[in-house]
Structures are given as structure tokens and as C-alpha cells.
Design an enzyme around this catalytic site. Structure first.
Site, PDB file in Angstrom:
ATOM      1  N   GLU A  41       0.860  -1.184   0.000  1.00  0.00           N
ATOM      2  CA  GLU A  41       0.000   0.000   0.000  1.00  0.00           C
ATOM      3  C   GLU A  41       0.894   1.231   0.000  1.00  0.00           C
ATOM      4  O   GLU A  41       1.632   1.474   0.959  1.00  0.00           O
ATOM      5  CB  GLU A  41      -0.892   0.005   1.245  1.00  0.00           C
ATOM      6  CG  GLU A  41      -1.662   1.297   1.461  1.00  0.00           C
ATOM      7  CD  GLU A  41      -2.260   1.403   2.854  1.00  0.00           C
ATOM      8  OE1 GLU A  41      -2.486   2.536   3.309  1.00  0.00           O
ATOM      9  OE2 GLU A  41      -2.494   0.359   3.488  1.00  0.00           O
ATOM     10  N   ARG A  45       0.515  10.319   0.813  1.00  0.00           N
ATOM     11  CA  ARG A  45       0.910  11.383   1.742  1.00  0.00           C
ATOM     12  C   ARG A  45       2.020  12.254   1.187  1.00  0.00           C
ATOM     13  O   ARG A  45       2.435  13.220   1.827  1.00  0.00           O
ATOM     14  CB  ARG A  45       1.378  10.777   3.071  1.00  0.00           C
ATOM     15  CG  ARG A  45       0.315   9.963   3.782  1.00  0.00           C
ATOM     16  CD  ARG A  45       0.856   9.374   5.068  1.00  0.00           C
ATOM     17  NE  ARG A  45      -0.109   8.493   5.709  1.00  0.00           N
ATOM     18  CZ  ARG A  45       0.126   7.815   6.831  1.00  0.00           C
ATOM     19  NH1 ARG A  45       1.302   7.939   7.427  1.00  0.00           N
ATOM     20  NH2 ARG A  45      -0.811   7.038   7.339  1.00  0.00           N
ATOM     21  N   LYS A 129     -10.593  -1.862   7.298  1.00  0.00           N
ATOM     22  CA  LYS A 129      -9.378  -1.445   7.988  1.00  0.00           C
ATOM     23  C   LYS A 129      -9.788  -0.907   9.361  1.00  0.00           C
ATOM     24  O   LYS A 129     -10.683  -0.063   9.445  1.00  0.00           O
ATOM     25  CB  LYS A 129      -8.676  -0.357   7.171  1.00  0.00           C
ATOM     26  CG  LYS A 129      -7.527   0.347   7.886  1.00  0.00           C
ATOM     27  CD  LYS A 129      -6.943   1.418   6.976  1.00  0.00           C
ATOM     28  CE  LYS A 129      -5.896   2.248   7.674  1.00  0.00           C
ATOM     29  NZ  LYS A 129      -5.266   3.231   6.745  1.00  0.00           N
TER      30      LYS A 129
END
Length: 211
Positions: A41, A45, A129
Site C-alpha cells: 500500500e 501522503r 481497515k
């Protein structure tokens, strides 16, 4: 194309990767793959993240690469256009979930409460998640959630370490954990990809017990 449920079974640890230079994306992917981890993943950011996803999708076909920290519909579309195989969100607003589902990609949406988990289940999402895991009650919280919602599966992420990962993997409703420790900033900055490969091998050894 990978499904959300399948996503949780690809590795005991889903590497959460922060890349500041897209040139590091392919070597990091190869290091993880050599260590036995076939999924990663890339968090959105940094400005390099979308390009990093695109490079791995194009150059490392045996790596299932997705985009994480997806917080807007625009990011969901950008990640899909870059070739991401899945999307991971930190939370679950209606607008974001709808946009992510519209991409047709596997979605791992973030939830931290029973109400959030129930709303996502109403949308047909049963692989979630749990974030931020440690700050939201950790293993005790997930064990409690399993009582009323035993059919939901979780990938807890946030504050989990190599030392604490096994405690999560022992839970009946946890199939994998998310961890940033597989790609330490120091290792990426030093281009020490052998270090990353070694950490990946350790992660693969954290196989969840038979249930």
C-alpha cells in the site's frame, strides 16, 4: 482483479509504504516481493505517491499495489488511473466510499467504531481497515467487535509493530495487519533494499494460526 476479501489474505502484513521519491518505488517493490510479500500500500501522503503507484503497476506485474490514505474522490480517481489494484481509506464518509466504489477497485475502508463498521457492512463491505488500531482499543476492541459483528474481517493498522502484530493475528476476525515497519524511512533513504527484503521475510513468518 483482486477482491477486498482476497486482499486480506495476500500477506500476514500489508506493508504501508511512504515514498518521497518515485524512483524508489520499483526497488522497494522488488525487495518486498523477494522477501515473499506480494502486496503493498503506497500512501498518498507525498507528491511522489501517485507516480510511485503507476511505476510499480507498470514495472512489477507480480506485485499487487494499491493506494492508501485516500481521503478524497479525486485521489480515488487518480489512484485508479495510475493502475492501483485497491484503495485504502483512513475513514468512511459516504462521499468518499461512493467515489471509491465507483472506481471498481477493491476497497479497504477505515472504521474505528461499531457504528462505522455497521454502516460499511450495509454498503456490502465486509473487509475493513481498523484504524487507528492501537489508539482505538487495539486487540480488546477488535475482540469486542467480533461479538455482534462476527462476519466482518479486519486489517488493523496504526501503531502496530513487529512485536505486537502476532497478538492481532491471533484474533478470529483479523486476517492481516498493516505495518509501516517493513519499509523504514532510514532503509528507503539509504536505498538499503536488502534490509527491506529481510523485514519482509520476517513478516511472512507471522502467519496467522489455523482456525
Amino acid at each position: 482483479m483482486v477482491t477486498s476479501s482476497e486482499l486480506l489474505t495476500l500477506s500476514p502484513v500489508l506493508p504501508v509504504v511512504v515514498l518521497h521519491d518515485a524512483d524508489d518505488a520499483v526497488p522497494v517493490a522488488h525487495a518486498l516481493r523477494s522477501g515473499g510479500v506480494g502486496v503493498m500500500e503506497v500512501t498518498l501522503r507525498t507528491p511522489a505517491a501517485v507516480d510511485a503507484v503507476a511505476r510499480v503497476a507498470r514495472e512489477v506485474p507480480d506485485m499487487v499495489v494499491g493506494a492508501g490514505t485516500v481521503t478524497t474522490p479525486q485521489q480515488a480517481r487518480q489512484a485508479a488511473d495510475a493502475g492501483a489494484a485497491f484503495l485504502v481509506t483512513p475513514g468512511c464518509t459516504e462521499t468518499l466510499v461512493s467515489a471509491a466504489l465507483d472506481t471498481g477497485l477493491a476497497l479497504l475502508p477505515g472504521a474505528a467504531t461499531v457504528s462505522e463498521a455497521m454502516r460499511l457492512a450495509e454498503r456490502g463491505l465486509h473487509a475493513l481497515k481498523f484504524f487507528p488500531a492501537e489508539a482505538s482499543g487495539g486487540t480488546d476492541a477488535l475482540r469486542a467487535i467480533a461479538g455482534p459483528l462476527p462476519w466482518l474481517r479486519f486489517c488493523p493498522t496504526g501503531g502496530i509493530t513487529m512485536d505486537s502484530a502476532r497478538r492481532y493475528l491471533e484474533l478470529a476476525n483479523v486476517d492481516c495487519v498493516g505495518g509501516s515497519w517493513l519499509t523504514p524511512p532510514d532503509a528507503v533513504a539509504a536505498k538499503d533494499f536488502a534490509w527491506i527484503e529481510a523485514l519482509a521475510r520476517q513478516a511472512v513468518a507471522l502467519t496467522a494460526p489455523e482456525r
